[in-house]
Write a protein that holds these residues in place. Sequence first.
Motif, PDB file in Angstrom:
ATOM      1  N   VAL A 206       0.923  -0.990   0.465  1.00  0.00           N
ATOM      2  CA  VAL A 206       0.245   0.663   0.364  1.00  0.00           C
ATOM      3  C   VAL A 206       0.719   1.301   0.000  1.00  0.00           C
ATOM      4  CG1 VAL A 206      -1.496   1.497   1.296  1.00  0.00           C
ATOM      5  CG2 VAL A 206      -2.054  -1.304   1.244  1.00  0.00           C
ATOM      6  N   ASP A 207       1.728   1.768   0.864  1.00  0.00           N
ATOM      7  CA  ASP A 207       2.503   2.708   0.798  1.00  0.00           C
ATOM      8  C   ASP A 207       3.216   2.248  -0.960  1.00  0.00           C
ATOM      9  OD1 ASP A 207       2.133   2.821   3.711  1.00  0.00           O
ATOM     10  OD2 ASP A 207       3.978   2.284   4.342  1.00  0.00           O
ATOM     11  N   GLU A 208       4.376   1.351  -0.980  1.00  0.00           N
ATOM     12  CA  GLU A 208       3.929   1.915  -2.340  1.00  0.00           C
ATOM     13  C   GLU A 208       3.138   2.802  -4.013  1.00  0.00           C
ATOM     14  OE1 GLU A 208       7.283  -0.143  -5.759  1.00  0.00           O
ATOM     15  OE2 GLU A 208       6.683  -1.632  -3.719  1.00  0.00           O
ATOM     16  N   TRP A 209       2.010   1.978  -3.670  1.00  0.00           N
ATOM     17  CA  TRP A 209       0.990   2.777  -4.388  1.00  0.00           C
ATOM     18  C   TRP A 209       0.274   4.201  -3.955  1.00  0.00           C
ATOM     19  CZ3 TRP A 209      -3.305   4.532  -4.918  1.00  0.00           C
ATOM     20  CH2 TRP A 209      -4.529   4.080  -6.290  1.00  0.00           C
ATOM     21  N   LEU A 210       0.626   4.161  -2.576  1.00  0.00           N
ATOM     22  CA  LEU A 210      -0.223   5.586  -2.553  1.00  0.00           C
ATOM     23  C   LEU A 210       0.924   6.792  -2.828  1.00  0.00           C
ATOM     24  CD1 LEU A 210      -1.600   5.044   1.185  1.00  0.00           C
ATOM     25  CD2 LEU A 210      -2.370   4.930  -1.359  1.00  0.00           C
ATOM     26  N   ALA A 211       2.395   6.428  -2.711  1.00  0.00           N
ATOM     27  CA  ALA A 211       3.398   7.229  -2.865  1.00  0.00           C
ATOM     28  C   ALA A 211       3.521   7.866  -4.511  1.00  0.00           C
ATOM     29  CB  ALA A 211       5.098   6.831  -2.821  1.00  0.00           C
ATOM     30  N   ASP A 212       3.285   6.275  -5.097  1.00  0.00           N
ATOM     31  CA  ASP A 212       3.397   6.938  -6.823  1.00  0.00           C
ATOM     32  C   ASP A 212       1.932   7.685  -7.000  1.00  0.00           C
ATOM     33  OD1 ASP A 212       5.881   5.537  -6.750  1.00  0.00           O
ATOM     34  OD2 ASP A 212       5.027   3.825  -7.418  1.00  0.00           O
ATOM     35  N   HIS A 213       0.763   7.624  -6.089  1.00  0.00           N
ATOM     36  CA  HIS A 213      -0.368   7.670  -6.712  1.00  0.00           C
ATOM     37  C   HIS A 213      -1.036   8.637  -5.976  1.00  0.00           C
ATOM     38  CE1 HIS A 213       0.380   3.679  -8.848  1.00  0.00           C
ATOM     39  NE2 HIS A 213      -0.364   4.536  -9.769  1.00  0.00           N
ATOM     40  N   PRO A 214      -0.355   9.958  -5.535  1.00  0.00           N
ATOM     41  CA  PRO A 214      -0.841  10.501  -4.239  1.00  0.00           C
ATOM     42  C   PRO A 214      -1.749  11.552  -4.748  1.00  0.00           C
ATOM     43  CG  PRO A 214       0.852  12.045  -5.561  1.00  0.00           C
ATOM     44  CD  PRO A 214       1.210  10.258  -6.403  1.00  0.00           C
ATOM     45  N   GLY A 215      -2.875  11.046  -4.196  1.00  0.00           N
ATOM     46  CA  GLY A 215      -3.811  11.672  -3.805  1.00  0.00           C
ATOM     47  C   GLY A 215      -5.562  11.747  -4.370  1.00  0.00           C
ATOM     48  N   ARG A 216      -4.738  10.177  -4.674  1.00  0.00           N
ATOM     49  CA  ARG A 216      -6.424   9.090  -6.128  1.00  0.00           C
ATOM     50  C   ARG A 216      -7.082   9.299  -5.017  1.00  0.00           C
ATOM     51  NH1 ARG A 216      -3.940   6.417 -10.459  1.00  0.00           N
ATOM     52  NH2 ARG A 216      -6.070   5.393  -9.709  1.00  0.00           N
ATOM     53  N   ASN A 217      -8.732   9.255  -5.354  1.00  0.00           N
ATOM     54  CA  ASN A 217      -9.396   8.323  -3.758  1.00  0.00           C
ATOM     55  C   ASN A 217     -10.005   7.477  -4.979  1.00  0.00           C
ATOM     56  OD1 ASN A 217     -10.480  10.440  -6.499  1.00  0.00           O
ATOM     57  ND2 ASN A 217     -12.854  10.116  -5.553  1.00  0.00           N
ATOM     58  N   GLU A 218      -9.512   6.570  -6.355  1.00  0.00           N
ATOM     59  CA  GLU A 218      -9.951   5.550  -7.198  1.00  0.00           C
ATOM     60  C   GLU A 218      -8.936   4.620  -7.767  1.00  0.00           C
ATOM     61  OE1 GLU A 218     -13.365   5.549 -11.231  1.00  0.00           O
ATOM     62  OE2 GLU A 218     -12.789   7.299 -10.540  1.00  0.00           O
TER      63      GLU A 218
END
Length: 230
Positions: A206-218
Amino acid sequence: MFPDFARAPNIADHPDVYERENEAIDPTGVLWRALRAEADWAGRTIVDLGCGTGFWLPHYAADPGTTVIGVEPDPDLRALATTRVTTPVLAGSAEHLPLDDASVDVIHARFAYFFPPDCEPGLQEALRVLKPGGHLVVIDNDWRHGEFGALLTRSSWATAQGTADTTDEWWHARGARRTEVMSSWRCRDAAELESVLRIEFPPDVVDEWLADHPGRNEITYGYTLFTVTA
């Protein structure tokens, strides 16, 4: 408690977050339409196998004349389900359906039990309770398409679900029809999506995905439907 019951920690430990996850699923209704195309339940008897907290039971019951039955092995989740619907929510599992032979028209199993190759007993039990011409529709993850599928391939938590090839081959050998549906999970904001992802995947994924996709809600999400006709 059933001897072959396997507790699902994502929903059992986080029922409130899982509720938000259900609300985020399929924002345009493409999956719902695909399920109807596979086996319309309007005016028939449908079983939601592994219904959890019962989120989908009112949706099925919205069709006039439809008989809806929830089946759930987890006593805590089953208790929650009974508080939101007047339809029956029965203690049971895929291997132990508390239903008569040839008594239902449609069974939906949404991310519940059917992770090949070790699910033959549940399939045979589903075929027992289906009327001739009735349908079991299994809603599964598409491991090959969508951002969610890519996360699954990196998740140690998903190892028990096997692989896409194993799953496809198992269902093909049993005469299932395979249908791909591309949709998404759309949350109210980025914080809600993060909370949902954290009950489904290990922290590092999750941490890696969030770092690559900041601010996404979808997040894009592929479904695979497997339909078996009795």
